[in-house]
Design a protein around this motif. Structure first.
Motif, PDB file in Angstrom:
ATOM      1  N   UNK A   1     -56.636 109.386 -10.102  1.00 33.06           N
ATOM      2  CA  UNK A   1     -55.335 109.473  -9.439  1.00 33.06           C
ATOM      3  C   UNK A   1     -54.358 108.517 -10.107  1.00 33.06           C
ATOM      4  N   UNK A   2     -53.079 108.788  -9.915  1.00 31.44           N
ATOM      5  CA  UNK A   2     -52.063 107.878 -10.451  1.00 31.44           C
ATOM      6  C   UNK A   2     -52.243 106.481  -9.879  1.00 31.44           C
ATOM      7  N   UNK A   3     -52.843 106.399  -8.677  1.00 36.10           N
ATOM      8  CA  UNK A   3     -53.081 105.088  -8.062  1.00 36.10           C
ATOM      9  C   UNK A   3     -54.156 104.305  -8.801  1.00 36.10           C
ATOM     10  N   UNK A   4     -55.066 105.024  -9.490  1.00 33.16           N
ATOM     11  CA  UNK A   4     -56.159 104.358 -10.208  1.00 33.16           C
ATOM     12  C   UNK A   4     -55.684 103.688 -11.496  1.00 33.16           C
ATOM     13  N   UNK A   5     -54.558 104.152 -12.007  1.00 34.52           N
ATOM     14  CA  UNK A   5     -54.110 103.689 -13.316  1.00 34.52           C
ATOM     15  C   UNK A   5     -53.260 102.428 -13.186  1.00 34.52           C
ATOM     16  N   UNK A   6     -53.330 101.520 -14.145  1.00 41.96           N
ATOM     17  CA  UNK A   6     -54.083 101.633 -15.391  1.00 41.96           C
ATOM     18  C   UNK A   6     -55.573 101.341 -15.211  1.00 41.96           C
ATOM     19  N   UNK A   7     -56.382 102.008 -15.997  1.00 37.50           N
ATOM     20  CA  UNK A   7     -57.810 101.720 -16.088  1.00 37.50           C
ATOM     21  C   UNK A   7     -58.054 101.067 -17.441  1.00 37.50           C
ATOM     22  N   UNK A   8     -58.707  99.888 -17.400  1.00 38.64           N
ATOM     23  CA  UNK A   8     -58.947  99.133 -18.627  1.00 38.64           C
ATOM     24  C   UNK A   8     -60.451  98.983 -18.829  1.00 38.64           C
ATOM     25  N   UNK A   9     -60.981  99.645 -19.855  1.00 37.14           N
ATOM     26  CA  UNK A   9     -62.401  99.546 -20.199  1.00 37.14           C
ATOM     27  C   UNK A   9     -62.566  98.613 -21.393  1.00 37.14           C
ATOM     28  N   UNK A  10     -63.700  97.919 -21.430  1.00 33.11           N
ATOM     29  CA  UNK A  10     -63.974  96.972 -22.507  1.00 33.11           C
ATOM     30  C   UNK A  10     -65.471  96.919 -22.764  1.00 33.11           C
ATOM     31  N   UNK A  11     -65.847  96.803 -24.047  1.00 29.94           N
ATOM     32  CA  UNK A  11     -67.249  96.548 -24.386  1.00 29.94           C
ATOM     33  C   UNK A  11     -67.343  95.805 -25.704  1.00 29.94           C
TER      34      UNK A  11
END
Length: 658
Positions: A370-380
């Motif tokens: 959903x627009x509410x979830x953004x931004x999503x920041x992934x890292x590894x």
């Protein structure tokens, strides 16, 4: 009529073909005198190249960085002519001789082996040509004439074959007795090459292919002024002292073993400590900034890489493995019973990942966003593998297996600028923590690109506005963006002013489209998120290689594998040395006790060589006073201190990453 547009927008008109020299003369006599070339319609040309069509021009003088390419390419031809004179015009076969970022080189097929002892003799021959001011002259010739001229030079004939039919063939003369197949550009005459130096000799396979003949490569450099050359040679000497490969062995940080394969790094305990300290700090900083740690597999199906586009654009740099599906009755191939052709035909092909982005995308796609979830920041900390030619491998700086602090941000278009600023803030914290200077470049839309011009404009403006609002100075590098989006590249400067590839922020229109990434917006409609690739350090291996050379092996105390060494002046004081050792160990200091039966001077020299930040010397007086005598690798002799006073000092230094 040839119409020439100048950088300020004004125009000059010529009745027919013109040259850079003529154009410069129309502007100013001083410019005519100093012009060494020009950028015309995006192409670097020399002062006498005929200009037969209208276009934009920027005159190049020795003050412009592009001028060094012209000078150094000319110096490569100067070198080639000197070598031919010394070792036989017919016996010497010429390979290629380009300008490089720091100089030039030329590859030769020679009748004899040469060494660095031969370089002064070659330089002396080059000086003769310089003093004679032998002119460079460009000549356009037919392919038939070129084949005749180079009939005894097999490498030039191969280069001639690679020139597209629609392109003209040109040679450059240097004087009346030397010519080379070359597009240019060059200076007017050899007398302009006033400050040059031959540096080294190495072997190099023709066209970088180990299946071809090994040629002899001579490296050199050239500058417009002797002072600039002297400064460069000084930096070169300093760089040799800082070579991370030498220091890596001296400090026992890492190894690369042929038994395991070239370009694969093994971290020894000392190097592992440095890497672990950096990774812990980086992971903590990511967590503070709202990133979610993920892990992705090292191998994935080849079809995934076809969908991402890496297979088409990058497969020559990828490793592939066949995987045969089998049950208990079947078997995989092994040394004794190899796979049959039919089994390989049935195999599923997997790729060892060269990048982490497709894995992050699959996790994003695993649920509706959903627009509410953004931004999503992934890292590894994603370990990747890329095939690099063996000749290009270089310590930690160019390897086949490395780990990235790789992150991807999925955001709405209206969030893009803020996300870029967040990454820039993180990058600045990193650079200040390691005391690194930098230069910021913004790469804009190249000729071949995907996505709409409107999307490119939005993304490029977001990058530039993010930098402006934070007050950063930056350079625009036209056309230097990736085909999938614009980018910010940060070149890191080390202690002696060399530039290293550093942090990067890239906006991507390609992968969200290819993988049909969506989020549900406020209006209930599916929209395409913006994807941002970003690496703060980039390759951890390369970053540590940079740090080794930047610090010349003397790491800040928080990173040093051994932070303090205790040196008893004799075995009589080992008991007290053990007490000091235990208290430092308990406080979390990485400490070592040098209990070797040797003279104090020898132990001090050994600690100096190991670049340990602090030496704590203990003897009769220290034992009686319950103190330590402190010697700092950076500050020199600090005198006698109470143990707690020293602990306060070193713990503060570690905490503040001083």
């Amino acid at each position: 009529m040839v119409v020439i547009e100048l950088p300020d927008g004004s125009k000059l008109e010529f009745q027919g073909p013109t040259t850079v020299k003529e154009i410069a003369g129309k502007i100013a006599k001083s410019l005519e005198k100093n012009a060494v070339g020009a950028v015309f319609n995006g192409e670097l040309i020399d002062v006498h190249t005929p200009i037969t069509e209208s276009g934009r021009i920027r005159i190049i003088t020795p003050k412009d960085p592009e001028s060094l390419e012209i000078l150094r390419h000319s110096a490569a031809h100067l070198l080639a002519k000197a070598v031919k004179k010394l070792y036989g015009n017919n016996e010497v076969k010429l390979g290629i001789g380009p300008a490089t970022q720091e100089g030039f080189y030329y590859d030769f097929d020679l009748p004899v082996s040469i060494s660095e002892e031969d370089l002064p003799k070659i330089e002396a021959e080059m000086e003769k040509i310089v003093k004679a001011k032998e002119p460079f002259r460009r000549e356009v010739i037919s392919r038939e004439k070129a084949r005749e001229l180079f009939k005894n030079d097999p490498y030039k004939l191969k280069l001639l074959e690679s020139i597209p039919e629609e392109e003209e063939v040109s040679i450059y003369w240097l004087g009346e007795d030397f010519f080379d197949l070359c597009k240019g550009p060059h200076v007017e005459h050899a007398g302009q090459i006033k400050a040059f130096k031959l540096l080294s000799v190495a072997g190099a396979y023709w066209r970088g292919d180990s299946r071809n003949k090994m040629l002899q490569r001579i490296y050199g450099t050239a500058f417009w002024k002797k002072k600039e050359l002297e400064e460069f040679l000084h930096r070169l000497e300093e760089a040799k002292k800082r070579d991370h490969r030498v220091l890596g062995k001296q400090l026992d940080l890492f190894g690369i073993y042929e038994e395991a394969g070239p370009g694969l790094v093994f971290w020894h305990p000392n190097g592992a400590i440095i890497r672990q300290e950096i990774e812990q700090w980086v992971e903590e900083e990511h967590r503070k900034r709202g990133y979610q740690r993920i892990y992705t597999p090292h191998i994935m199906k080849a079809d995934l890489w076809k969908r991402s586009g890496h297979y088409n654009f990058y497969r020559e740099n990828m490793f592939f493995v066949p995987v045969v599906e089998h049950d208990e009755e079947e078997r995989l191939g092994n040394d004794e019973v190899p796979l049959t052709c039919s089994e390989i035909e049935k195999a599923h092909w997997y790729a060892v990942k060269p990048m982490n982005c497709p894995g992050h995308i699959l996790i994003y796609k695993s649920q509706v966003r959903s627009y509410r979830d953004l931004p999503i920041r992934f890292f590894e900390f994603g370990t990747v593998y890329r095939y690099e030619k063996s000749g290009s491998l270089h310590g930690l700086l160019r390897v086949r297996g490395f780990t990235q602090d790789d992150g991807h941000i999925f955001c709405r278009p209206d969030q893009l600028k803020e996300e870029i600023q967040g990454v820039m803030d993180y990058i600045m914290d990193l650079l200040s923590t390691f005391k690194l200077d930098y230069v910021i470049n913004v790469g804009t839309r190249p000729e071949k690109f995907i996505g709409t011009e409107e999307a490119w404009e939005h993304a490029t403006n977001a990058l530039i506005e993010a930098l402006k609002e934070r007050g950063f100075e930056y350079n625009i590098v036209e056309g230097d963006g990736a085909f999938y989006g614009p980018k910010i590249d940060i070149a890191v400067l080390d202690a002696i002013g060399r530039k290293w590839d550093g942090p990067t922020i890239q906006v991507d229109f390609n992968l969200p489209e290819r993988f049909d990434l969506t989020y549900v917006d406020r209006d209930g409609q599916k929209k395409r998120p913006v994807m941002v690739h970003r690496a703060i350090m980039g390759s951890i291996e390369r970053f540590i290689g940079l740090l080794i050379e930047h610090y010349a092996g003397l790491f800040p105390t928080w990173l040093a594998p051994v932070q303090a060494v205790i040196i008893p002046v004799s075995d009589k004081y080992l008991d007290y040395a053990d007490e000091v050792y235990a208290k430092l160990k308990e406080a979390g200091i990485r400490v070592k006790l040098d209990d070797e039966s040797a003279k104090v001077g020898y132990k001090i020299r050994k600690a100096e060589t190991q670049k340990i930040p602090y030496m704590l010397i203990v003897g009769e007086r220290e034992k009686e006073n319950q103190t330590v005598s402190v010697r700092s690798k950076r500050e020199g002799d600090l005198g006698e201190m109470e143990l707690q006073q020293f602990l306060d000092k070193i713990l503060t230094e570690i905490k503040e990453k001083a």
